[in-house]
Design a protein around this motif. Structure first.
Motif, mmCIF file in Angstrom:
data_model
loop_
_atom_site.group_PDB
_atom_site.id
_atom_site.type_symbol
_atom_site.label_atom_id
_atom_site.label_comp_id
_atom_site.label_asym_id
_atom_site.label_seq_id
_atom_site.Cartn_x
_atom_site.Cartn_y
_atom_site.Cartn_z
ATOM 1 N N LYS A 2 -26.892 -12.661 -13.687
ATOM 2 C CA LYS A 2 -25.887 -11.659 -13.982
ATOM 3 C C LYS A 2 -26.367 -10.729 -15.090
ATOM 4 C CE LYS A 2 -21.011 -12.453 -13.457
ATOM 5 N NZ LYS A 2 -19.835 -13.068 -13.980
ATOM 6 N N SER A 3 -27.008 -11.276 -16.097
ATOM 7 C CA SER A 3 -27.482 -10.454 -17.204
ATOM 8 C C SER A 3 -28.588 -9.505 -16.737
ATOM 9 C CB SER A 3 -27.975 -11.333 -18.347
ATOM 10 O OG SER A 3 -29.038 -12.140 -17.904
ATOM 11 N N LEU A 4 -29.422 -9.934 -15.812
ATOM 12 C CA LEU A 4 -30.459 -9.068 -15.258
ATOM 13 C C LEU A 4 -29.815 -7.888 -14.523
ATOM 14 C CD1 LEU A 4 -33.466 -8.574 -14.738
ATOM 15 C CD2 LEU A 4 -33.210 -9.897 -12.639
ATOM 16 N N LEU A 5 -28.754 -8.162 -13.773
ATOM 17 C CA LEU A 5 -28.038 -7.107 -13.065
ATOM 18 C C LEU A 5 -27.427 -6.129 -14.064
ATOM 19 C CD1 LEU A 5 -27.055 -5.998 -10.347
ATOM 20 C CD2 LEU A 5 -25.027 -7.431 -10.612
ATOM 21 N N TYR A 6 -26.875 -6.623 -15.171
ATOM 22 C CA TYR A 6 -26.301 -5.758 -16.209
ATOM 23 C C TYR A 6 -27.374 -4.890 -16.854
ATOM 24 C CZ TYR A 6 -21.906 -8.382 -15.990
ATOM 25 O OH TYR A 6 -20.751 -8.958 -15.595
ATOM 26 N N VAL A 8 -30.318 -3.971 -15.526
ATOM 27 C CA VAL A 8 -30.781 -2.983 -14.538
ATOM 28 C C VAL A 8 -29.754 -1.869 -14.399
ATOM 29 C CG1 VAL A 8 -31.296 -2.634 -12.090
ATOM 30 C CG2 VAL A 8 -32.255 -4.593 -13.294
ATOM 31 N N THR A 9 -28.485 -2.238 -14.347
ATOM 32 C CA THR A 9 -27.429 -1.231 -14.225
ATOM 33 C C THR A 9 -27.397 -0.333 -15.456
ATOM 34 O OG1 THR A 9 -26.117 -2.777 -12.894
ATOM 35 C CG2 THR A 9 -24.965 -0.893 -13.824
ATOM 36 N N ALA A 10 -27.526 -0.915 -16.648
ATOM 37 C CA ALA A 10 -27.525 -0.128 -17.881
ATOM 38 C C ALA A 10 -28.726 0.817 -17.900
ATOM 39 C CB ALA A 10 -27.539 -1.056 -19.094
ATOM 40 N N CYS A 11 -29.892 0.339 -17.487
ATOM 41 C CA CYS A 11 -31.077 1.199 -17.432
ATOM 42 C C CYS A 11 -30.886 2.327 -16.416
ATOM 43 C CB CYS A 11 -32.313 0.376 -17.085
ATOM 44 S SG CYS A 11 -32.863 -0.707 -18.425
ATOM 45 N N LEU A 12 -30.286 2.002 -15.289
ATOM 46 C CA LEU A 12 -30.024 3.003 -14.263
ATOM 47 C C LEU A 12 -29.055 4.061 -14.792
ATOM 48 C CD1 LEU A 12 -30.530 3.852 -11.328
ATOM 49 C CD2 LEU A 12 -28.544 2.487 -10.689
ATOM 50 N N VAL A 13 -28.008 3.653 -15.481
ATOM 51 C CA VAL A 13 -27.038 4.595 -16.050
ATOM 52 C C VAL A 13 -27.715 5.470 -17.103
ATOM 53 C CG1 VAL A 13 -24.959 4.745 -17.485
ATOM 54 C CG2 VAL A 13 -25.003 3.225 -15.511
ATOM 55 N N MET A 14 -28.557 4.882 -17.948
ATOM 56 C CA MET A 14 -29.255 5.678 -18.965
ATOM 57 C C MET A 14 -30.229 6.657 -18.310
ATOM 58 S SD MET A 14 -29.834 3.218 -22.280
ATOM 59 C CE MET A 14 -30.918 2.089 -21.484
ATOM 60 N N GLY A 15 -30.902 6.214 -17.277
ATOM 61 C CA GLY A 15 -31.818 7.102 -16.554
ATOM 62 C C GLY A 15 -31.068 8.270 -15.921
ATOM 63 N N LEU A 16 -29.911 7.983 -15.319
ATOM 64 C CA LEU A 16 -29.111 9.052 -14.732
ATOM 65 C C LEU A 16 -28.579 10.000 -15.808
ATOM 66 C CD1 LEU A 16 -27.167 7.141 -11.945
ATOM 67 C CD2 LEU A 16 -28.961 8.853 -11.654
#
Length: 115
Positions: A2-6, A8-16
């Motif tokens: 779950k933490s890995l998914l969080y 990755v999602t946080a990195c994706l949001v920052m990238g966007l």
């Protein structure tokens, strides 16, 4: 997991967010360039209008006639009269140059072909 998914999602949001930030600045730069181009176009149109007015002022018939009179001894310019102009049928056009016919084609009338 779950933490890995969080993460990755946080990195994706920052990238966007970085991408959106970059796009915003590109859009602002493009809008600024368009504004500058429109200003330049307006200035050039105004300048063209001024130049057209100056050209019309300098090409006044009475001014040109006075200049022709003042400089007649050097230029020999005469005033234009209607008989100075020709007609279109007086122009001689050169005949077109046709090359030799290498492969002649025999042409028949429709009536001859039916018989």
């Amino acid at each position: 997991m779950k933490s890995l998914l969080y993460i990755v999602t946080a990195c994706l949001v920052m990238g966007l967010a970085v991408w959106a930030y970059h796009q915003n600045y590109q859009t602002q730069a493009s809008l600024r360039e368009v504004r500058e181009l429109r200003t330049e176009i307006a200035d050039l149109r105004e300048r063209a209008g001024v130049l057209r007015a100056e050209w019309a002022y300098l090409n006044r018939p009475e001014r040109l006639a006075d200049l022709a009179d003042m400089n007649f001894d050097r230029l020999g310019l005469l005033p234009l009269r209607p008989d100075h102009f020709g007609h279109i049928d007086q122009i001689s056009y050169p005949e077109p140059v046709l090359g030799p016919v290498m492969d002649p084609v025999e042409v028949m009338l429709r009536d001859e072909a039916d018989q």
